[in-house]
Scaffold this active site. Structure first.
Site: not given
Length: 294
Positions: A74-75, A178, A191-194
Site C-alpha cells: 500500500d505504501g 501527540d 492510521y486513523s483506524l489504529s
C-alpha cells in the site's frame, strides 16, 4: 497498449513474480514505461525487456498511456498515486506487501488480472484526496495531496502539542495530544483506524479528524463534510512539529498555519470485476474470524 510501471526496491522473494509480470506483458505486446529509479534497481534483479522507456514524472508519459501498475504494498501504491497526480491515469496495484488494502491484486493472480485489465474487464473507483496548504510557505514542493491522510505529530518524544482546529472559520476544538489525523474515506482504514477512528465508505463525501493519544479522554474522532475547510494552528515547546502527507514527511515551524481541504481532483483506482469493498474489509480486518462461524 502502453503501460506505465511504478515500484520501489523489494525483497528477493518477489523476483519470480516480477519476472513473470514482465514476461506476460511482453508476450501481450505492450509498450512499457518504467519509473526511472525503479528501472535502475530492476536491471540488477530481473531480465528486463529490451525495448522499454523510462519516466520520472507523469508529464513524461505519453497522452495515450492505458494505466499504471504499482508493484509493492500500500505504501508503494500511495507513492504511485503521488506520481500520477491529477493526470487521471488509472492505477492498479499488485500486492507484494503485507496488508494490501489499496494494492488489491494478489501476486498469485498476475496472469489473469493483467488479461482482464488489458481487455477492459474492470471498474474505475474514484477516490477523494485531501490537500494541505499554507499561506506562509510551500509544502512538499507542490505535491501536497494525500489519498490516505494528512497527519500532524509532535516533533520529539517529550511534551504533547496543542492543535487549535477551526472548521469554516469556527472554532472546533483545541486538541492536547501527540497529534491529529485528517483522513479520507480511503485512509479511514489506515492510521486513523489504529487510533480509534471510524471506517468511512469511499464516496460518502466525508473525512474524519482523529486525535492521536489525546490528553482528554473524552475527545473523540469527528466525521465532517469534505466541503468544509479545516484550519490548524499548532503550539509546541520545541517550536516545530512533523507534518506528513501520505508517505511524505517534513518538519514545520509552529509559526506556520495549515489549511486542509478536499483536493481539486480524484484518483482513478482500477478494481477487477470480482472486487468487493466489503469482502476486502472482512478479509483484511479478519472480521468474522470466529470458530462459531465455521
Amino acid at each position: 497498449m502502453k503501460v506505465a510501471i511504478y515500484g520501489r526496491e523489494f525483497h528477493p522473494s518477489v523476483i519470480p513474480y516480477v519476472q513473470h509480470l514482465f514476461d506476460s506483458l511482453v508476450a501481450k505486446d505492450t509498450e512499457l514505461w518504467i519509473y526511472e529509479d525503479f528501472h535502475q534497481f530492476l536491471e540488477q534483479q530481473v531480465e528486463c525487456p529490451q525495448k522499454l522507456n523510462t519516466y520520472s514524472i507523469h508529464h513524461q508519459l505519453p497522452d495515450d498511456i492505458g494505466f499504471m501498475l504499482s508493484l509493492g504494498g500500500d505504501g508503494t501504491m500511495l507513492a504511485a498515486v503521488a506520481i500520477v497526480g491529477d493526470s487521471g491515469i488509472p492505477v492498479a496495484g499488485i500486492n507484494f506487501g503485507r496488508l494490501g488494502f489499496l494494492a488489491s491484486i494478489n501476486k498469485d493472480e498476475i496472469e489473469t488480472s493483467i488479461d482482464a485489465i488489458l481487455h477492459g474487464e474492470y471498474n474505475i473507483q474514484k477516490r477523494t484526496l485531501l490537500a494541505v496548504q499554507s499561506d506562509q510557505t510551500a509544502l512538499f514542493d507542490g505535491n501536497h495531496f494525500a489519498l490516505n491522510d494528512i497527519t500532524l505529530f509532535k516533533y520529539d518524544s517529550s511534551a504533547m502539542i496543542t492543535v487549535k482546529a477551526y472548521l469554516d472559520g469556527e472554532s472546533l476544538n483545541a486538541y492536547w495530544a501527540d497529534g491529529i489525523i485528517a483522513a479520507t474515506p480511503t485512509g479511514s482504514t489506515a492510521y486513523s483506524l489504529s487510533c480509534g477512528g471510524p471506517i468511512i465508505m469511499p464516496g460518502s463525501g466525508n473525512f474524519v479528524i482523529t486525535p492521536i493519544s489525546p490528553h482528554n479522554l473524552n475527545v473523540r474522532p469527528v466525521v465532517i463534510s469534505d466541503d468544509m475547510e479545516l484550519d490548524l494552528e499548532i503550539e509546541s515547546r520545541s517550536g516545530k512539529f512533523l507534518l506528513s502527507c501520505d508517505s511524505k514527511t517534513a518538519a514545520i515551524s509552529t509559526d506556520v498555519r495549515l489549511k486542509i481541504t478536499r483536493a481539486h481532483f480524484q484518483v482513478n483506482l482500477i478494481r477487477l470485476k470480482n472486487y468487493s469493498y466489503f469482502s476486502n474489509l472482512r478479509n483484511k480486518l479478519l472480521w468474522g474470524l470466529d470458530a462459531r462461524n465455521y
